[in-house]
Design a protein around this motif. Structure first.
Motif, PDB file in Angstrom:
ATOM      1  N   GLU A  15       0.822  -1.221   0.000  1.00  0.00           N
ATOM      2  CA  GLU A  15       0.000   0.000   0.000  1.00  0.00           C
ATOM      3  C   GLU A  15       0.851   1.265   0.000  1.00  0.00           C
ATOM      4  O   GLU A  15       0.419   2.329  -0.460  1.00  0.00           O
ATOM      5  CB  GLU A  15      -0.944  -0.002   1.200  1.00  0.00           C
ATOM      6  N   HIS A  16       2.083   1.149   0.497  1.00  0.00           N
ATOM      7  CA  HIS A  16       2.977   2.312   0.507  1.00  0.00           C
ATOM      8  C   HIS A  16       3.362   2.734  -0.915  1.00  0.00           C
ATOM      9  O   HIS A  16       3.645   3.909  -1.165  1.00  0.00           O
ATOM     10  CB  HIS A  16       4.248   1.997   1.312  1.00  0.00           C
ATOM     11  N   ILE A  17       3.396   1.760  -1.827  1.00  0.00           N
ATOM     12  CA  ILE A  17       3.733   2.071  -3.226  1.00  0.00           C
ATOM     13  C   ILE A  17       2.684   2.993  -3.829  1.00  0.00           C
ATOM     14  O   ILE A  17       3.007   4.002  -4.475  1.00  0.00           O
ATOM     15  CB  ILE A  17       3.835   0.765  -4.044  1.00  0.00           C
ATOM     16  N   VAL A  18       1.421   2.660  -3.620  1.00  0.00           N
ATOM     17  CA  VAL A  18       0.321   3.469  -4.163  1.00  0.00           C
ATOM     18  C   VAL A  18       0.329   4.864  -3.546  1.00  0.00           C
ATOM     19  O   VAL A  18       0.146   5.873  -4.239  1.00  0.00           O
ATOM     20  CB  VAL A  18      -1.032   2.767  -3.924  1.00  0.00           C
ATOM     21  N   LYS A  19       0.564   4.918  -2.256  1.00  0.00           N
ATOM     22  CA  LYS A  19       0.611   6.211  -1.564  1.00  0.00           C
ATOM     23  C   LYS A  19       1.715   7.095  -2.145  1.00  0.00           C
ATOM     24  O   LYS A  19       1.515   8.293  -2.391  1.00  0.00           O
ATOM     25  CB  LYS A  19       0.836   6.004  -0.065  1.00  0.00           C
ATOM     26  N   LYS A  20       2.893   6.501  -2.373  1.00  0.00           N
ATOM     27  CA  LYS A  20       4.018   7.268  -2.928  1.00  0.00           C
ATOM     28  C   LYS A  20       3.709   7.758  -4.339  1.00  0.00           C
ATOM     29  O   LYS A  20       4.025   8.900  -4.704  1.00  0.00           O
ATOM     30  CB  LYS A  20       5.283   6.407  -2.925  1.00  0.00           C
ATOM     31  N   LEU A  21       3.091   6.919  -5.161  1.00  0.00           N
ATOM     32  CA  LEU A  21       2.718   7.315  -6.522  1.00  0.00           C
ATOM     33  C   LEU A  21       1.711   8.464  -6.502  1.00  0.00           C
ATOM     34  O   LEU A  21       1.810   9.416  -7.286  1.00  0.00           O
ATOM     35  CB  LEU A  21       2.140   6.121  -7.279  1.00  0.00           C
ATOM     36  N   ASN A  22       0.744   8.385  -5.590  1.00  0.00           N
ATOM     37  CA  ASN A  22      -0.240   9.469  -5.457  1.00  0.00           C
ATOM     38  C   ASN A  22       0.432  10.778  -5.065  1.00  0.00           C
ATOM     39  O   ASN A  22       0.059  11.855  -5.542  1.00  0.00           O
ATOM     40  CB  ASN A  22      -1.304   9.086  -4.431  1.00  0.00           C
ATOM     41  N   GLU A  27      -2.148   9.022 -10.969  1.00  0.00           N
ATOM     42  CA  GLU A  27      -3.432   8.389 -10.662  1.00  0.00           C
ATOM     43  C   GLU A  27      -3.183   6.886 -10.462  1.00  0.00           C
ATOM     44  O   GLU A  27      -3.155   6.116 -11.421  1.00  0.00           O
ATOM     45  CB  GLU A  27      -4.421   8.621 -11.814  1.00  0.00           C
ATOM     46  N   ALA A  28      -2.978   6.499  -9.211  1.00  0.00           N
ATOM     47  CA  ALA A  28      -2.612   5.118  -8.893  1.00  0.00           C
ATOM     48  C   ALA A  28      -3.710   4.443  -8.084  1.00  0.00           C
ATOM     49  O   ALA A  28      -4.349   5.074  -7.231  1.00  0.00           O
ATOM     50  CB  ALA A  28      -1.305   5.091  -8.107  1.00  0.00           C
ATOM     51  N   CYS A  29      -3.924   3.180  -8.366  1.00  0.00           N
ATOM     52  CA  CYS A  29      -4.911   2.416  -7.605  1.00  0.00           C
ATOM     53  C   CYS A  29      -4.332   1.048  -7.261  1.00  0.00           C
ATOM     54  O   CYS A  29      -3.362   0.595  -7.871  1.00  0.00           O
ATOM     55  CB  CYS A  29      -6.204   2.258  -8.392  1.00  0.00           C
ATOM     56  N   HIS A  30      -4.931   0.417  -6.277  1.00  0.00           N
ATOM     57  CA  HIS A  30      -4.435  -0.859  -5.767  1.00  0.00           C
ATOM     58  C   HIS A  30      -5.558  -1.890  -5.778  1.00  0.00           C
ATOM     59  O   HIS A  30      -6.569  -1.719  -5.103  1.00  0.00           O
ATOM     60  CB  HIS A  30      -3.923  -0.673  -4.329  1.00  0.00           C
TER      61      HIS A  30
END
Length: 325
Positions: A15-22, A27-30
């Motif tokens: 989930e940290h990957i998506v947070k960093k991309l945001n 526009e990132a989703c998991h």
């Protein structure tokens, strides 16, 4: 740019990957397969009946379909990253491939532990943290990442000398008992938390056999991911023991890096990395005879900023998704 991450995020690292991309304006989703649950108790009961009497896990198949349903909702993506793709059926991979021009896999388990060769042709790029797999299969090498905020050792007051948290594993327990015996003459404050459903057996044994009970703590429920820094801040050194058939570095190495904690490990591959410093990292020999008291007493030696940044999540996402190019 639209990026989708697909994974079974049991430990909540992904989930940290998506947070960093945001944070980077992407526009990132998991699609978190592990977050899929039954809609109600009736479906849960139906799944239990199916597993026991029909040998079929309905939840497993619904999780697979959940991936496709999620992709239909979010539409085509510029890039898709699948972490440990062996958890996903091949029919689903065929569909995932249709939703992007760049399909990426990251393996943070070894091919020996989780066979994945039959799926490799669905990906444009395959990253792996395991040196042997990189050599044998031609994967791109990347480590796990440091997702924590930096906290220098000077701002912490640890009460323990050594700490280890692990899932329940008989082999590791055997190693730990040997290690405890080696540490006893050094008067080292050591604590181990072993978590997992099978831990109840050890809890029962400790009622009658209290040997090492002050060191070995067993619990049936896992430690929440967000609580790990709390435990790590309370120790000078973190213990890291390898899984069988695996040479890649665990997340503990990078969590220790963020918190300026020393490491005691049994993975000799650590010596091949640019952050390796024998003042900070002790590689155990076979009989653990190289553990000395002064390793715990000497201060942590700070890493150069360039080396530290190399293993941050920020650099990891830039590398995986080619954001600097």
């Amino acid at each position: 740019m639209k990026i989708c991450l697909i994974s079974f995020d049991f430990w909540h690292y992904d989930e940290h990957i998506v947070k960093k991309l945001n944070e980077k304006g992407i526009e990132a989703c998991h699609i978190n397969i592990g977050a899929f649950t039954h809609k109600n108790s009736g479906e849960r009961l139906k799944n239990t009946f199916s597993k026991v009497f029909l040998g079929k896990n309905l939840k497993y198949h619904k999780r697979q379909d959940f991936i496709l349903e999620s992709l239909e909702k979010i539409g085509r993506q510029d890039q898709i990253l699948v972490i440990n793709p062996e958890a996903i059926e091949e029919r689903i991979h065929q569909k995932i491939r249709e939703y992007t021009d760049r399909n990426i896999a990251y393996l943070y388990d070894s091919v020996a532990r989780n066979p994945v060769k039959h799926l490799l042709h669905y990906f444009d790029t395959v990253f792996s943290f395991d040196d042997e797999d990189v050599k044998n299969f031609g994967f791109e090498k990347i480590t796990n990442y440091n997702y924590l905020d930096y906290l220098p050792a000077a701002k912490q007051s640890p009460k323990l000398d050594l700490f280890y948290i692990t899932s329940h594993d008989k082999k590791r327990l055997s190693i730990l008992n040997t290690l405890i015996n080696k540490l006893e003459p050094l008067n080292i404050k050591f604590e181990v938390i072993t978590a997992g459903k099978k831990s109840w057996k050890n809890q029962l044994i400790q009622i009658f056999d209290t040997k090492n009970i002050e060191i070995l703590k067993f619990r049936t429920k896992n430690i929440p991911h967000h609580s790990l820094p709390y435990y790590y801040k309370n120790t000078k050194v973190i213990l890291d023991l390898m899984r069988c058939n695996q040479t890649g570095l665990s997340f503990r190495i990078f969590e220790a890096m963020a918190l300026e904690k020393k490491i005691i490990a049994d993975n000799p591959a650590i010596k091949n990395y640019d952050f390796y410093n024998p003042e900070n990292i002790l590689i155990l020999n076979e009989d653990f005879s190289n553990i000395e008291k002064d390793f715990f007493e000497k201060p942590y030696e700070k890493l150069p900023d360039t080396v530290y940044y190399k293993y941050t999540l920020d650099n990891w996402v830039n590398t995986i998704f080619k954001l600097d190019k």
